[in-house]
Scaffold this active site. Sequence first.
Site, short mmCIF file in Angstrom:
data_model
loop_
_atom_site.label_atom_id
_atom_site.label_comp_id
_atom_site.label_asym_id
_atom_site.label_seq_id
_atom_site.Cartn_x
_atom_site.Cartn_y
_atom_site.Cartn_z
N THR A 164 -10.72 -12.70 -69.42
CA THR A 164 -11.22 -14.05 -69.72
C THR A 164 -10.31 -14.81 -70.68
OG1 THR A 164 -12.58 -13.31 -71.58
CG2 THR A 164 -13.59 -13.27 -69.39
N ASP A 165 -10.54 -16.12 -70.71
CA ASP A 165 -9.84 -16.96 -71.67
C ASP A 165 -10.71 -17.10 -72.93
OD1 ASP A 165 -11.87 -18.78 -71.03
OD2 ASP A 165 -10.56 -20.04 -69.81
N MET A 166 -10.33 -17.99 -73.81
CA MET A 166 -11.06 -18.13 -75.08
C MET A 166 -12.49 -18.60 -74.89
SD MET A 166 -8.04 -19.54 -77.56
CE MET A 166 -9.10 -19.55 -79.01
N ALA A 167 -12.79 -19.22 -73.76
CA ALA A 167 -14.15 -19.69 -73.50
C ALA A 167 -15.01 -18.63 -72.82
CB ALA A 167 -14.10 -20.96 -72.64
N VAL B 174 -14.41 -17.41 -69.84
CA VAL B 174 -14.34 -17.65 -68.40
C VAL B 174 -13.13 -16.91 -67.86
CG1 VAL B 174 -13.94 -19.47 -66.67
CG2 VAL B 174 -15.46 -19.90 -68.61
#
Length: 132
Positions: A14-17, A19
């Site tokens: 995932t990314d920082m969000a 997602v």
Amino acid sequence: MAYTTTIRVYYEDTDMAGVVYYANYLKFLERGRSDAVRDAGISQLDMRNAGLVFVVRRVEADYHRPARFDDVLTVETGLEDMRGARFTMPQRVLRGDDLILTARIDCAVMSMDGRVARLPAEIRHKLAELLL
């Protein structure tokens, strides 16, 4: 689609969000294709030892919804348009009934020296038997 693989989304996907990072779907699709090929009774190590490898020629992907950390995803893999040295594998990624991604992967067979090679009849038969 004829073959399914289950994948859990880890934090590293995932990314920082939280997602799934868009490029990581390519890894999920690769796992789905690799599992399908293995379950069809095709050893990619044996192929390599015989001087042949599968390669990806083209990827088309449409992102429909985001997947998130800890989701359990299903990767569906099919087979269509099998020709002399190439074939297309349509794939879908789902979270339950929610469609996350659709893709079409054009694959080819190459020799270890980078030349296009015909798909051996035995491998063609095994892929068709599992995925069609």
